[in-house]
Enzyme design. Structure first.
Site, short mmCIF file in Angstrom:
data_model
loop_
_atom_site.label_atom_id
_atom_site.label_comp_id
_atom_site.label_asym_id
_atom_site.label_seq_id
_atom_site.Cartn_x
_atom_site.Cartn_y
_atom_site.Cartn_z
N CYS A 199 0.83 -1.21 0.00
CA CYS A 199 0.00 0.00 0.00
C CYS A 199 0.87 1.26 0.00
O CYS A 199 0.55 2.24 -0.68
CB CYS A 199 -0.92 0.00 1.22
N TRP A 200 1.96 1.23 0.74
CA TRP A 200 2.86 2.38 0.77
C TRP A 200 3.69 2.45 -0.52
O TRP A 200 4.02 3.56 -0.99
CB TRP A 200 3.77 2.30 2.00
#
Length: 248
Positions: A133-134
């Site tokens: 996600c990052w």
């Protein structure tokens, strides 16, 4: 040798054989009786076990079918121009985006109203434990020119982790995208973005929602649901879906 001794010598083996024969016959009779009892008992139990087995199989198939039918991948699923499987949940394109105000990793609070007059891309994601996600935010920042060309004026990410931990993660990864903290999942649930992740409904999934300058949702794509659980896709692939599917 006497006649008596002769009879005893000859009679003993014969008597032993007779006893052995009688023993074998008795054992065979007992085994036959046991087989009859087992067959009788088995035949009386077998229909019950067969019925129970059929019921279990039917129930299992029914449950699996219901899960399959109600999984996000079965709700208007499409691979779009990106080739990545996704769905469009609700609220979807053409409906007003739910308002919100949340603490931001960059300090203070951020409201959806702050972006009135701009097209803002909301990125709901699973949070600190989801490194992909990052990586997605990193890729979004690297592809800022592509986002601008697609008419996206700003990107805002929303997750459920504490704001101080989010801020530290952003600092560690040298990211600048405003990432908002929604620990009670109020906003995440308002956007129904908690149904498309690997962690069940306890966190947001991997959803993109484009809100137009007038506060109306123009496009939505939820990538994180079953069966693929996509937690990262190249920004250019996401933009291919946005271009093909966005509403005017």
């Amino acid at each position: 040798m006497s006649k008596t001794s002769s009879k005893t010598a000859k009679g003993t083996p014969a008597g032993k054989r007779a006893r052995q024969i009688q023993t074998r016959q008795r054992q065979q009779a007992q085994a036959a009786a046991r087989s009859v009892r087992e067959a009788r008992d088995g035949s009386s139990r077998r229909p019950v076990w067969i019925i129970l087995g059929v019921v279990v199989v039917v129930l299992a198939v029914t449950v699996l079918y219901l899960i399959y039918q109600n999984s996000p991948s079965q709700q208007n699923a499409t691979a779009g121009g990106s080739g990545y499987q996704h769905v469009a949940g609700q609220p979807g394109a053409g409906t007003p985006a739910p308002a919100f105000t949340l603490p931001s990793s960059s300090g203070g609070e951020v409201s959806l109203a702050d972006y009135r007059g701009k097209s803002v891309l909301l990125y709901f994601q699973e949070g600190l434990m989801c490194q992909p996600c990052w990586d997605q935010i990193t890729d979004l920042e690297r592809n800022q020119p592509g986002l601008t060309a697609a008419g996206v004026d700003a990107v805002v990410s929303i997750t459920s982790d504490p704001v101080n931990q989010i801020a530290q993660k952003m600092t560690d990864m040298k990211l600048s995208t405003p990432t908002l903290s929604d620990p009670d999942l109020d906003v995440i649930r308002a956007y129904d973005a908690h149904k498309y992740g690997m962690m069940g409904e306890s966190r947001a999934g991997h959803s993109f929602i484009l809100v137009g300058p007038d506060g109306i949702i123009r496009w939505r794509a939820d990538y994180g649901g079953a069966p693929d659980y996509t937690m990262y896709l190249p920004t250019q692939k996401m933009l291919a879906d946005l271009t093909a599917e966005r509403k005017p």
